[in-house]
Design a protein around this motif. Structure first.
Motif, short mmCIF file in Angstrom:
data_model
loop_
_atom_site.label_atom_id
_atom_site.label_comp_id
_atom_site.label_asym_id
_atom_site.label_seq_id
_atom_site.Cartn_x
_atom_site.Cartn_y
_atom_site.Cartn_z
N GLU A 186 0.85 -1.19 0.00
CA GLU A 186 0.00 0.00 0.00
C GLU A 186 0.88 1.24 0.00
O GLU A 186 2.10 1.13 -0.07
N SER A 187 0.29 2.41 0.10
CA SER A 187 1.10 3.62 0.04
C SER A 187 2.08 3.64 1.21
O SER A 187 1.73 3.22 2.31
N PHE A 229 5.31 -3.87 3.45
CA PHE A 229 4.50 -3.08 4.37
C PHE A 229 5.42 -2.14 5.13
O PHE A 229 6.31 -2.59 5.84
N ARG A 230 5.22 -0.86 4.96
CA ARG A 230 5.99 0.18 5.65
C ARG A 230 7.49 -0.05 5.61
O ARG A 230 8.18 0.01 6.62
N HIS A 251 -4.63 -6.48 10.97
CA HIS A 251 -3.34 -6.65 10.32
C HIS A 251 -2.20 -6.90 11.30
O HIS A 251 -1.08 -7.21 10.90
N ARG A 252 -2.45 -6.72 12.60
CA ARG A 252 -1.37 -6.98 13.55
C ARG A 252 -1.43 -8.40 14.09
O ARG A 252 -0.42 -9.05 14.30
N ASP A 305 -6.25 3.20 0.28
CA ASP A 305 -5.52 1.94 0.19
C ASP A 305 -6.46 0.77 0.46
O ASP A 305 -7.45 0.91 1.17
N SER A 354 -6.64 -1.95 2.32
CA SER A 354 -7.09 -2.41 3.63
C SER A 354 -8.00 -1.37 4.26
O SER A 354 -8.94 -1.71 4.99
N VAL A 355 -7.73 -0.11 3.97
CA VAL A 355 -8.55 0.96 4.54
C VAL A 355 -9.88 1.06 3.78
O VAL A 355 -10.92 1.34 4.36
#
Lengths: 619, 306
Positions: free
Chosen positions: A53-54, A238-239, A287-288, A492, A494-495
């Motif tokens: 994602e972004s 991811f990030r 997601h965690r 994004d 997931s959002v």
């Protein structure tokens, strides 16, 4: 934690091998890593999708490989090997030789220079990189354009980029990338800016070219559907971290990491609602933890049958003048919306789907009174909503509200969130300050935000949170109809699913009606009671969601559904055959008389546009 | 009640919390910008506290001693016993005091005219951008008309008709400067008014005047601040020019331009200080303000490369 990707057994030597790549950007104090310890390989003729994602660092990874980052503001650590040679230690001049000949890149918006013709830009590359003569280069340019399936390639050489459509420009950019027969093609979101049907064409083209040219492809995207269509192997980021790599089948069938699970759970899948009648929220995964979220995933009820409709749009037409020539004469009209009629019942969601230029957003704006030059009738529960006899805005705004596409643009950056929410309340309701404060708190809670967030400014929120704020503001005056113009398109994955669920929950609680405008068939399938498909300003098919999706009757609806990428690698579609159809323009000459609309009922409440064979508008 | 999942992007956004503080910090990253600002603050302070910094009120003719006329820098006053640091002019006026008082007039005229012009010009420009149509055409053709004349010519004509005086100078400067603001404001306003938040306000039933004042204007401020800073410097130099030409401030209350003009006739008799020092003061002031303006332009530009 880094995953060193497994080599596929049949591949001996990877073409690109990245190990321990860390890219940092210069910030006020020191260096901030944006890609951390990423390792992966791409084998010969293999397609690796890097999905994220972004802010996941997927583009920065690509730029690091290509050596396109400014060395003064960025720091690359780790090892990047291309065909055995280390790229990190090469000088600038040597990198330039590799870049563009052994590996090339295509970008989201075709990176063509607007002041040169397509032919000039193509031959320039060929003459510089492959040392061809002018006439050789011209011949080769034609071959390249034919290779990317551009019709009448020779004639296109003299065109400037602006004379081509977005899809054609992307084809030219691909042709330029292929000019030096690269062994690795890096495609950075090459289809994101394109319409679905065009996206399908470009994906098909890249797959085909890969076979023909024996290239490896690194395909960067945020769209799991596209990943499933193209990739042999997939790397999830991811990030700044590489979360998981594996074959695409594995990733989709047996994701190991919580984030991948959450991502996969939040993708709308076309066809997942077959056999059901009503909208249903996504079943999401945290997601965690990777655990399912205890959400009320019960379907939304139908609108009460036989109730009076809330919104009635009757024979709506909107045209914009096109002027040109000497003295700015009227030379034509954009028939943006042509004879559109529909209605929405209380508590119902009607979706308008279509590609760019289909008139869906113009319809929405007309309903909200943001367009002048309206012909036809728009009525909202007894009030005239648009046109010269429209009810005053102060009355209308308490009945209908709008959510815009871009949450970064639709909130005034200089207002605190609390003030943004309080503004309509102060203007339209005679309330005490304390009551206003209570309402603001209640609104924030309703959209899943904390009350103390009222003190913050919009830029202190993420895209998803901002869209929640925009929803809260639309709800402030307790409207009956909310028009959502591509309200989740900019978010994004997931959002996006979370916001869609939120919208459905709010509908359940408040008996809201939505006019949901989207180009994404899969999202529309989730949220709608009824669907209207728009094409060139007309509704070509309208009916209950189940009926339209399970039995699409207009050729355009079928085309739209076939083009939507399916996020399931096992159902990867057979080659669809490569077409170069363009999205047609709704510009008509002056005095054009559109054919009369006639709808045929193919199933209960399910209508399809019937145009006579000689009608000039459609193929 | 909807269930909230934690937004994976939530924390990232919260980090960038203090826009004003960031702006200030990034301003002072440039040594030249910092230097300009320090200089400008010193000059403004000197002008504000002029009565305490100088031992003579150069506008009070009773305090001038004609016997002290045309003294060199550093020579001592016969009447008061003070040294004249920068010399005196032909009427025995202390140059240092005269420059400080002149700065007051120059800065006052510059700031007052630039802000007034900014208010008028920005309002008209924003109204034009927001309203569009015929009103926009009228306002913008007026701007074009105004900008097609050389500024100094227009200012000269206005002052020739209305006569000397600080008030008239300010009026003339406002009349020649508003068009620049109007044009800039319309440009920014057009960009901003196409953004969704303006449309969202329409949809929420916010009245037009409120959209204009509360939503559009605050978002158009940064480029206007830059223009205003540069325009202050421009107004100061224009005022100096007008005064130098003898149509500006009255001769009894000399501004920097008039001081230069008064000293000009003695330039060739070797009495350089009468015009060189006011000239230097004018130069430093304008340079300082322009340095600040340039730095503001960099800092307020969202596409800056830092």
């Amino acid at each position: 934690m880094a995953f060193s990707a497994q080599l596929r057994p049949e591949e001996t030597q990877p073409i690109l091998s990245v190990s321990g790549l860390t890219t940092s950007f210069k910030v006020a104090r020191g260096w901030k890593p944006v890609v951390r310890n990423v390792s992966f390989d791409i084998g010969p003729r293999e397609t690796l999708a890097v999905v994220g994602e972004s802010g996941s660092g997927k583009s920065v990874t690509a730029m690091s490989i290509m050596g396109l980052l400014n060395p003064r503001t960025s720091l690359i650590e780790g090892e990047i090997r291309f065909d055995g040679t280390s790229l990190t230690r090469l000088s600038d001049a040597k990198i330039r030789r590799v870049r563009g000949s052994d590996m090339s890149m295509i970008f989201q918006d075709a990176s063509l220079n607007p002041v040169y013709t397509v032919g000039f830009q193509l031959t320039e590359v060929l003459r510089l990189k492959r040392g061809m003569s002018r006439s050789q280069a011209t011949e080769e340019a034609v071959t390249l354009l034919e290779k990317v399936r551009i019709p009448a390639a020779r004639k296109r050489l003299g065109d400037y980029p602006h004379q081509l459509s977005g899809g054609m420009r992307q084809r030219v950019a691909i042709a330029m990338a292929l000019a030096c027969k690269p062994r690795l093609l890096i495609a950075d979101e090459p289809t994101t800016a394109l319409d679905v049907t065009i996206q399908a064409q470009i994906i098909e083209l890249i797959k085909l070219l890969q076979d023909e040219e024996h290239m490896s492809v690194m395909f960067i995207t945020h769209d799991m559907g596209v990943v499933a269509e193209v990739a042999d192997r997939t790397a999830v980021m991811f990030r700044g971290d590489l979360v998981e790599t594996g074959t695409t089948q594995e990733i989709f069938a047996r994701p190991r990491e919580a984030y991948t699970k959450a991502l996969l759970a939040s993708i709308p899948r076309l066809g997942s609602m077959n056999g059901t009648d009503f909208p249903q929220p996504f079943e999401l995964i945290d997601h965690r933890t990777g655990e399912p979220v205890a959400a009320a995933a019960t379907p939304l009820p139908a609108a009460p049958a036989g109730s009076l409709s809330l919104l009635d749009v009757d024979q709506l037409s909107l045209r914009f003048d096109v002027r040109g020539g000497y003295l700015n004469r009227l030379i034509g009209r954009v028939h943006a919306v042509e004879d559109v009629s529909f209605s929405i019942a209380p508590g119902e969601t009607l979706s308008l789907v279509g590609e760019s230029g289909s008139g869906k957003s113009t319809t929405a704006r007309a309903i909200m009174g943001l367009s002048s030059m309206v012909r036809g009738d728009i009525r909202l529960g007894g009030l005239v909503a648009a046109g010269p006899k429209a009810a005053p805005r102060s009355v209308l705004c308490r009945k209908q509200q709008m959510i815009f596409q871009d949450p970064f643009a639709s909130l005034d950056p200089r207002f605190r969130v609390g003030d943004l929410l309080a503004e309509p309340l102060r203007l339209h309701l005679k309330l005490q300050e304390t009551e206003i404060e209570q309402k603001v708190v209640a609104l924030l809670r309703d959209v899943g935000l904390r009350p103390d967030m009222a003190q913050r400014f919009p830029h202190q929120f993420s895209g998803g949170q901002r869209q929640r704020i925009a929803i809260a503001r639309a709800l402030a005056l307790d409207p009956q109809l909310v028009v959502a113009d591509e309200a989740v398109s900019a978010l994004d994955v997931s959002v996006k699913a979370q916001v869609i669920n939120l919208m459905m929950e709010i509908q359940r609680e408040r008996q809201l009606s939505y006019l949901f405008i989207s180009h994404d068939m899969a999202v529309v399938e989730r949220i709608s009671h009824r669907v209207a498909v728009m094409y060139l300003g007309r509704i070509v098919e309208i009916g209950p969601r189940r009926s339209v999706f399970e039995n699409p009757s207009h050729p355009y609806t079928r085309q739209l559904m076939a083009a939507a990428p399916v996020p399931d690698p096992s159902r990867r579609q057979l080659r669809r055959g490569l077409v170069a159809d363009e999205i047609r323009s709704p510009i008509r000459p002056k005095g054009f008389a559109p054919a009369l609309t006639r709808m045929i009922e193919v199933a209960p409440d399910h209508f399809v546009l019937d145009l006579p064979d000689h009608a000039p508008e459609f193929p | 009640m909807p269930v909230d999942l934690v937004d994976p992007f939530a924390n990232e956004a919260e980090e960038t919390a203090r826009p004003m503080r960031d702006l200030i910090r990034s301003y002072f990253r440039s040594p030249i910008g910092t230097f300009g600002l320090v200089l400008m603050v010193l000059i403004v302070l000197a002008a504000v506290f002029a009565p305490f910094l100088s031992f003579q009120n150069p506008y009070d003719l009773l305090q001038l001693d004609i016997l002290d006329g045309q003294l060199k820098p550093g020579e001592t006053s016969a009447a008061y016993g003070y040294p004249y640091m920068l010399g005196t002019d032909d009427q025995g006026r202390d140059m240092f005091s005269a420059i400080l008082y002149g700065l007051r007039i120059s800065l006052g005229v510059g700031i007052l005219s630039a802000t007034t012009a900014a208010l008028i010009g920005a309002t008209l420009g924003l109204v034009a951008a927001y309203h569009g149509g015929r009103l926009e055409s009228i306002i913008m053709r007026l701007v074009d008309f105004q900008l097609s004349f050389p500024t100094i010519l227009v200012a000269l004509m206005i002052l020739a008709v209305m006569g000397k005086g600080i008030g008239n100078v300010i009026l003339a400067l406002v009349l020649v400067e508003w068009a620049t603001f109007a044009r800039t404001a319309r440009g920014v306003g057009l960009v901003e008014s196409r953004k969704d938040y303006i449309e969202a306000s329409h949809v929420l039933g916010v009245p037009s005047w409120r959209i204009l004042l509360r939503h559009l204007l605050p978002n158009c401020i940064p480029p206007l601040i830059v223009i205003a800073t540069v325009q202050v410097a421009r107004a100061i130099s224009l005022e100096a020019t007008l005064s130098f030409l003898g149509v500006g401030v009255p001769i009894t209350e000399p501004s920097l331009g008039l001081l230069i003009s008064n000293g000009y006739q003695y330039m060739f008799s070797g009495m350089y200080w009468m015009s060189v020092f006011p000239g230097l003061a004018l130069l430093v002031t304008i340079v300082a303000i322009n340095l600040v303006g340039d730095r503001l332009r960099d800092v307020l530009n969202p596409r800056k490369d830092t």
